[in-house]
Structure formats: C-alpha cells, structure tokens
Design an enzyme around this catalytic site. Structure first.
Site, PDB file in Angstrom:
ATOM      1  N   LYS A 188       0.898   4.127  -2.922  1.00  0.00           N
ATOM      2  CA  LYS A 188       0.612   5.500  -2.626  1.00  0.00           C
ATOM      3  C   LYS A 188       1.868   6.606  -2.815  1.00  0.00           C
ATOM      4  CE  LYS A 188      -3.766   5.451  -1.497  1.00  0.00           C
ATOM      5  NZ  LYS A 188      -4.540   5.673  -2.128  1.00  0.00           N
ATOM      6  N   TYR A 204       0.951  -1.135   0.052  1.00  0.00           N
ATOM      7  CA  TYR A 204      -0.036  -0.098   0.161  1.00  0.00           C
ATOM      8  C   TYR A 204       0.832   1.347   0.037  1.00  0.00           C
ATOM      9  CZ  TYR A 204      -3.239   3.407   1.752  1.00  0.00           C
ATOM     10  OH  TYR A 204      -4.264   4.604   1.967  1.00  0.00           O
TER      11      TYR A 204
HETATM   12  P1  NAD Z   1     -13.128   3.961   1.562  1.00  0.00           P
HETATM   13  O1  NAD Z   1     -13.198   2.516   1.691  1.00  0.00           O
HETATM   14  O2  NAD Z   1     -14.507   4.572   2.223  1.00  0.00           O
HETATM   15  O3  NAD Z   1     -13.404   4.466  -0.106  1.00  0.00           O
HETATM   16  C1  NAD Z   1     -12.823   3.770  -1.140  1.00  0.00           C
HETATM   17  C2  NAD Z   1     -13.752   3.610  -2.221  1.00  0.00           C
HETATM   18  O4  NAD Z   1     -13.003   3.280  -3.458  1.00  0.00           O
HETATM   19  C3  NAD Z   1     -14.770   2.865  -2.141  1.00  0.00           C
HETATM   20  O5  NAD Z   1     -16.039   3.692  -2.373  1.00  0.00           O
HETATM   21  C4  NAD Z   1     -14.755   1.441  -2.845  1.00  0.00           C
HETATM   22  O6  NAD Z   1     -15.679   0.869  -3.342  1.00  0.00           O
HETATM   23  C5  NAD Z   1     -13.903   2.310  -4.160  1.00  0.00           C
HETATM   24  N1  NAD Z   1     -13.102   1.286  -4.884  1.00  0.00           N
HETATM   25  C6  NAD Z   1     -12.526   0.094  -4.567  1.00  0.00           C
HETATM   26  N2  NAD Z   1     -12.026  -0.410  -5.654  1.00  0.00           N
HETATM   27  C7  NAD Z   1     -12.395   0.092  -6.732  1.00  0.00           C
HETATM   28  C8  NAD Z   1     -12.000   0.174  -8.117  1.00  0.00           C
HETATM   29  N3  NAD Z   1     -11.557  -0.926  -8.710  1.00  0.00           N
HETATM   30  N4  NAD Z   1     -12.801   1.094  -8.959  1.00  0.00           N
HETATM   31  C9  NAD Z   1     -13.430   2.143  -8.616  1.00  0.00           C
HETATM   32  N5  NAD Z   1     -13.647   2.408  -7.084  1.00  0.00           N
HETATM   33  C10 NAD Z   1     -13.141   1.255  -6.246  1.00  0.00           C
HETATM   34  O7  NAD Z   1     -12.060   4.516   2.195  1.00  0.00           O
HETATM   35  P2  NAD Z   1     -11.622   6.230   2.499  1.00  0.00           P
HETATM   36  O8  NAD Z   1     -10.936   6.147   3.422  1.00  0.00           O
HETATM   37  O9  NAD Z   1     -12.686   7.197   2.042  1.00  0.00           O
HETATM   38  O10 NAD Z   1     -10.220   6.007   1.129  1.00  0.00           O
HETATM   39  C11 NAD Z   1     -10.297   6.956   0.168  1.00  0.00           C
HETATM   40  C12 NAD Z   1      -8.870   7.144  -0.323  1.00  0.00           C
HETATM   41  O11 NAD Z   1      -8.032   7.716   0.779  1.00  0.00           O
HETATM   42  C13 NAD Z   1      -8.150   5.921  -0.814  1.00  0.00           C
HETATM   43  O12 NAD Z   1      -7.441   5.835  -1.979  1.00  0.00           O
HETATM   44  C14 NAD Z   1      -7.552   5.721   0.625  1.00  0.00           C
HETATM   45  O13 NAD Z   1      -6.457   4.786   0.263  1.00  0.00           O
HETATM   46  C15 NAD Z   1      -6.746   6.872   0.866  1.00  0.00           C
HETATM   47  N6  NAD Z   1      -6.467   7.154   2.331  1.00  0.00           N
HETATM   48  C16 NAD Z   1      -7.318   7.066   3.203  1.00  0.00           C
HETATM   49  C17 NAD Z   1      -7.054   7.374   4.837  1.00  0.00           C
HETATM   50  C18 NAD Z   1      -7.798   7.060   5.853  1.00  0.00           C
HETATM   51  O14 NAD Z   1      -7.268   6.921   6.990  1.00  0.00           O
HETATM   52  N7  NAD Z   1      -9.059   6.711   5.649  1.00  0.00           N
HETATM   53  C19 NAD Z   1      -5.705   7.743   4.662  1.00  0.00           C
HETATM   54  C20 NAD Z   1      -4.717   8.039   3.790  1.00  0.00           C
HETATM   55  C21 NAD Z   1      -5.284   7.587   2.496  1.00  0.00           C
END
Ligand code: NAD
Length: 249
Positions: free
Chosen positions: A159, A155
């Site tokens: 990123k 991961y």
């Molecule tokens: P989340 O799981 O709520 O959102 C991720 C979304 O991506 C989901 O709606 C899922 O259905 C969709 N998804 C997965 N595979 C897919 C695909 N192949 N095509 C289209 N959509 C797809 O999680 P989140 O926390 O809202 O994460 C959003 C972004 O932020 C992600 O990239 C995550 O890595 C990043 N992020 C999150 C955090 C955190 O702490 N929540 C921290 C750093 C980065």
C-alpha cells in the site's frame, strides 16, 4: 449529478459489502456508466446487474497484464471512453515479518501494486486521447502508520508502494490533464475484516478513533466520487485520509 455521462472502471468491485461496490453504486447514482472488474468467482456481471442494465461486469485479474488490457478494451468497446479508474482490488494477510514467505509477498504485492500499475497502463492511452481522466488508487492507513490492524508488513509495503506509484504517475501525466490520487482508508467494515475481529475488539478500536466508529463502505465511496468529479479538479498526487481521524498528525 456529479458524473453525468462519465465512464468509471472499478477493480475488485463485485463484493456487495466492499468499498468497490459501494463506490460503483454511488458513481452510478451520480450518472456514471460503471464497469465492475473482478475475479470470476466474485461474479462481476451479477454485481453490475444489481446496478442496472446500463452497467457492465467483466472478469479480470489485475495481476495479469493481458487480462487488464482485454477488460479495458471491452469497456472502450461498450462505452467508447473511460473517465475514471478506481484501483480498488486488494488482498491482505495478517502475518508477522518473519512469517512472510516469498509466495505471500508475491500474492499481496501483486494484487495491490502490480495491479495498480497494469490497470493504469491499460487506461492511460484512452485518457491521453481524451485529454483527461482521473485515476484513484486505494491505499491504506497501514501504509502510513506501519501496519493497520489486520494487514501484515508486506500489505503495508504494497500500500505504501501504491502511494509512490500514484504520486509518480500524477507528476508524469498532470500535463495531460490526467489526475492521479490516493485514498487511505482506516478500518472499514467490509468482508476483508469479516470474522477477523470480535465485536468487543471493534468497540475497543472505535474508542481510539476521534469519530468514535469504524468506517463504512459509503465513507470511501463519497471520497471516490469527489476525486472522480470536477470538484477535485485541482487535486493531483494527493493522499486523502478517510479514517475517522485515526491518523491526525
Ligand atoms: P473486499 O475483500 O470486499 O474487496 C476486495 C476485492 O478485490 C474482492 O472483490 C476481490 O474479489 C477482489 N480481488 C482480489 N484479487 C483480485 C485480482 N487479482 N483481480 C481483481 N480483483 C481482485 O475488501 P474491501 O475492504 O472492500 O477492500 C477494497 C480495497 O480497500 C482493498 O484494496 C483493501 O486493501 C483496501 N482497504 C480496505 C480497508 C478495510 O478496512 N476494509 C482499509 C484500508 C484499505
């Protein structure tokens, strides 16, 4: 309104507790027409309907180039332009280096990194024609510190790859007024961490963060609106840390 008459595409935006949906909601409140793209099981049309009838939700898998191209074509047909793409779709997996299988590697890198490439490729011709646009890529603090709290090394690599890809695209398309920037969220309370951390563990983590709390989805949405709007008109290739001070360096 910061995004009046603009069109924004947000991948992975259908999870109502996620960063993507919070961004869609704030962009819509700032005047944008929003297209939420997500997997079928996430019900992107249902999510878009919550924002109002002028917004659309489309099923798209960002790991599939044809699916990305078809979704962007549908957005262009519906709205005639695309000003902002938020490459937000991402998945994580809490495993250690020696446990990562080839299949894990493919899954994790494909959604964040291949997805960012395919979706950017899909919108760039329209942005070129319009002579402008903003691409926002959601990376992670995990890329910068070699592991976040929940994601495995693959991961972090995905990123970190997003940071490199975004900076390279920023250089390539800057002369055409297309800006490409990244956000590196810290730990944000969304479904991605649901059930994975006890309240005690969250409190322990919050103590190590200068702003003394976990982030919320709206913290990231605000940063996305900034990067989509003219307020950030001279920013490209930047990495905007939104982490409560977790990584002051
Ligand atoms: P989340 O799981 O709520 O959102 C991720 C979304 O991506 C989901 O709606 C899922 O259905 C969709 N998804 C997965 N595979 C897919 C695909 N192949 N095509 C289209 N959509 C797809 O999680 P989140 O926390 O809202 O994460 C959003 C972004 O932020 C992600 O990239 C995550 O890595 C990043 N992020 C999150 C955090 C955190 O702490 N929540 C921290 C750093 C980065």
């Amino acid at each position: 309104m910061l995004l009046k008459d603009q069109v924004a595409i947000i991948t992975g935006g259908a999870g109502l507790n996620g960063l993507g949906f919070a961004t869609a909601r704030l962009m819509a409140a700032q005047g944008a027409k929003v297209a939420i793209l997500d997997l079928e099981r996430a019900d992107p049309a249902g999510a878009a309907a919550q924002l109002g009838p002028e917004h659309i939700g489309l099923v798209a898998d960002v790991t599939d180039k044809a699916s990305c191209d078809a979704a962007v074509a549908a957005v262009l047909q519906a709205f005639g332009r695309v000003d902002t793409l938020v490459n937000n779709a991402g998945i994580t997996q809490p495993v250690k280096t020696l446990e990562i299988t080839g299949n894990d590697y493919d899954r994790i890198l494909d959604v964040s990194l291949r997805g960012t490439l395919y979706m950017s490729q899909a919108v760039l011709p329209a942005m070129r024609q319009q002579q402008g646009g903003s691409i926002i890529c959601i990376s992670s603090v995990s890329a910068q510190r070699g592991g976040g709290i929940l994601g495995g090394p693959h991961y972090s690599a995905a990123k970190a790859g997003v940071l490199g890809l975004a900076r390279a695209m920023a250089r390539e398309f800057g002369p055409e007024n297309i800006r490409v920037n990244c956000i590196t969220p810290g730990l944000i309370g969304t479904d991605i961490i649901k059930g994975k951390l006890t309240e005690e563990k969250k409190a322990e983590i919050a103590e190590t963060i200068p702003l003394a709390r976990l982030g919320c989805a709206d913290d990231i949405a605000g940063a996305c609106v900034f990067l989509a709007s003219g307020l950030s008109g001279y920013c490209t290739g930047i990495t905007l840390d939104v982490n409560g001070g977790m990584l002051i360096h």
